[in-house]
Motif scaffolding. Structure first.
Motif, short mmCIF file in Angstrom:
data_model
loop_
_atom_site.label_atom_id
_atom_site.label_comp_id
_atom_site.label_asym_id
_atom_site.label_seq_id
_atom_site.Cartn_x
_atom_site.Cartn_y
_atom_site.Cartn_z
N ASP A 155 -32.60 37.09 -6.53
CA ASP A 155 -31.32 36.47 -6.15
C ASP A 155 -30.78 37.05 -4.85
O ASP A 155 -30.16 36.34 -4.06
N ALA A 156 -31.02 38.34 -4.62
CA ALA A 156 -30.64 38.94 -3.34
C ALA A 156 -31.43 38.29 -2.21
O ALA A 156 -30.88 37.95 -1.15
N TRP A 157 -32.72 38.09 -2.44
CA TRP A 157 -33.58 37.45 -1.45
C TRP A 157 -33.16 35.98 -1.22
O TRP A 157 -33.12 35.51 -0.09
N ASN A 158 -32.82 35.28 -2.30
CA ASN A 158 -32.39 33.89 -2.18
C ASN A 158 -31.11 33.76 -1.37
O ASN A 158 -30.93 32.82 -0.59
N THR A 159 -30.20 34.71 -1.55
CA THR A 159 -28.96 34.72 -0.77
C THR A 159 -29.26 34.90 0.71
O THR A 159 -28.68 34.23 1.58
N LEU A 160 -30.19 35.81 1.01
CA LEU A 160 -30.62 36.01 2.39
C LEU A 160 -31.23 34.73 2.96
O LEU A 160 -30.94 34.34 4.10
N GLN A 161 -32.06 34.04 2.17
CA GLN A 161 -32.71 32.82 2.64
C GLN A 161 -31.70 31.72 2.97
O GLN A 161 -31.89 30.95 3.91
N ILE A 162 -30.62 31.64 2.19
CA ILE A 162 -29.57 30.67 2.49
C ILE A 162 -28.95 30.96 3.85
O ILE A 162 -28.73 30.06 4.66
N CYS A 163 -28.69 32.23 4.10
CA CYS A 163 -28.12 32.62 5.41
C CYS A 163 -29.07 32.28 6.54
O CYS A 163 -28.64 31.79 7.60
N ARG A 164 -30.35 32.52 6.33
CA ARG A 164 -31.34 32.24 7.38
C ARG A 164 -31.51 30.74 7.61
O ARG A 164 -31.41 30.25 8.74
N CYS A 165 -31.76 30.01 6.53
CA CYS A 165 -32.08 28.58 6.65
C CYS A 165 -30.89 27.75 7.14
O CYS A 165 -31.08 26.79 7.89
N LEU A 166 -29.69 28.11 6.73
CA LEU A 166 -28.50 27.36 7.14
C LEU A 166 -27.84 27.95 8.37
O LEU A 166 -26.81 27.47 8.83
N LYS A 167 -28.47 29.03 8.90
CA LYS A 167 -27.98 29.69 10.12
C LYS A 167 -26.48 30.05 10.01
O LYS A 167 -25.68 29.76 10.91
N LEU A 168 -26.13 30.66 8.90
CA LEU A 168 -24.75 31.11 8.72
C LEU A 168 -24.43 32.21 9.72
O LEU A 168 -25.25 33.10 9.97
N ASP A 169 -23.27 32.14 10.30
CA ASP A 169 -22.81 33.16 11.25
C ASP A 169 -22.11 34.25 10.44
O ASP A 169 -20.92 34.15 10.13
N ILE A 170 -22.86 35.30 10.11
CA ILE A 170 -22.35 36.35 9.23
C ILE A 170 -21.18 37.09 9.88
O ILE A 170 -20.15 37.34 9.24
N LYS A 171 -21.32 37.43 11.16
CA LYS A 171 -20.25 38.18 11.84
C LYS A 171 -18.95 37.39 11.84
O LYS A 171 -17.88 37.92 11.54
#
Length: 325
Positions: A166-182
């Motif tokens: 689930d930690a990895w899946n959360t990371l993948q959502i950020c990567r694939c949807l190009k979420l701007d974390i900052k």
């Protein structure tokens, strides 16, 4: 600075009731920690996964078993929470930000650390990816299940309800949807702003109840020289969306009947209203009242038909004017 995508699995009592929750210092006992460490570009650095031997609730709740597929035998071989906590904080390092899907993981982690009287993670070093997703993608401030988001966006995820997966899946959502974390972390740093947006979402949940109170009639004391000047007056036309509170933008005004004008007003979040302004002739000018409706298909069709009729009439006037010349 590194980001640590964190997920926990926890167990809870076999019988759940209010007395159990109130009398128990540790209601949710962590049985698995999973984390993925990445740099600010979301590039992989390291991972952490440990099973924890439960002591408060050694028997695994059947619902937890079904979700996690963890058994008492597997967890019996796990480490004690105090040792895991020390190893985990050492693995995190000094300069980190936790990223989780929802707020529960950090809350449960703090509860377990507090129950054992050991060092806690810094609460300020934390961001909720679910909220960042809502801010940047859906813009509706709703809660979404991690699995649902993966499915909606066709992201290949690992098997759910495993802490590391689930930690990895959360990371993948950020990567694939190009979420701007900052940017997301900065937006979430203002709790009042998020609270305001959360209130909008709650009103969205009560949308039918709120809109059921329409139509609303507003009477105005202003007297206008002409109907055209009245329709240009923001004091007469302006109003805020009943759901989100944002300003509305009107389509052009169309004459429905001799002394009735209609338009469609739309807020920044896409809510539409059907608006009618009625005029009444007085000695010194025109008086008016405004009625706001929850728009229906029939009203939308009426607006289109009247608008088309008005356009056709204007075309004929122009054609006749050219012929005369």
């Amino acid at each position: 600075m590194v980001y640590i995508f964190l997920d926990l699995e926890w167990n809870y009592p076999l019988q759940i009731d209010r007395k159990t929750k109130q009398s128990c210092e540790l209601y949710e006992e962590i049985i698995q920690i999973g984390a993925v460490k990445v740099n600010e570009n979301l590039e992989f650095i390291d991972m952490f996964k440990v099973n924890i031997k439960p002591r408060v609730y050694p028997i695994i709740n059947e619902e937890v078993k079904k979700l996690t597929h963890l058994t008492e035998e597997q967890l019996e071989k796990g480490m004690h929470f105090e040792a895991v906590n020390l190893a985990f904080l050492d693995w995190c390092g000094e300069n980190y930000i936790f990223l989780t899907w929802g707020e529960d993981d950090i809350r449960v982690l703090h509860q377990n650390q507090h129950a054992y009287g050991i060092e806690q993670v810094r609460v300020e070093n934390y961001g909720d990816v679910q909220k960042i997703y809502a801010l940047q993608i859906t813009k509706d401030y709703r809660q979404y299940a991690l699995e649902k988001v993966l499915q909606t966006h066709n992201i290949n995820g690992l098997i759910a309800h495993n802490a590391l997966n689930d930690a990895w899946n959360t990371l993948q959502i950020c990567r694939c949807l190009k979420l701007d974390i900052k940017k997301g972390l900065n937006d979430l740093s203002n709790p009042e702003e998020w609270k305001q947006k959360g209130n909008i979402f709650r009103r969205m949940g009560r949308k039918d109840e709120i809109l059921a109170k329409l139509p609303k009639r507003y009477c105005f004391s202003n007297v206008y020289e002409s109907k055209r000047s009245a329709l240009k007056d923001s004091e007469l036309t302006d109003f805020k969306c009943y759901i989100c509170g944002s300003s509305v933008t009107y389509s052009r005004w169309v004459q429905q009947r001799k002394d009735k004008y209609i338009s469609i007003a739309e807020c920044t979040n896409g809510m539409k209203y059907f608006v009618r302004i009625n005029f009444l002739k007085k000695k010194n000018g025109w008086r008016s009242n405004k009625i706001i409706y929850q728009i229906t298909e029939k009203q939308e069709q009426l607006y289109k038909e009247k608008g088309q009729k008005q356009e056709n009439a204007m075309k004929k006037i122009k054609e006749n004017s050219k012929k005369k010349k």
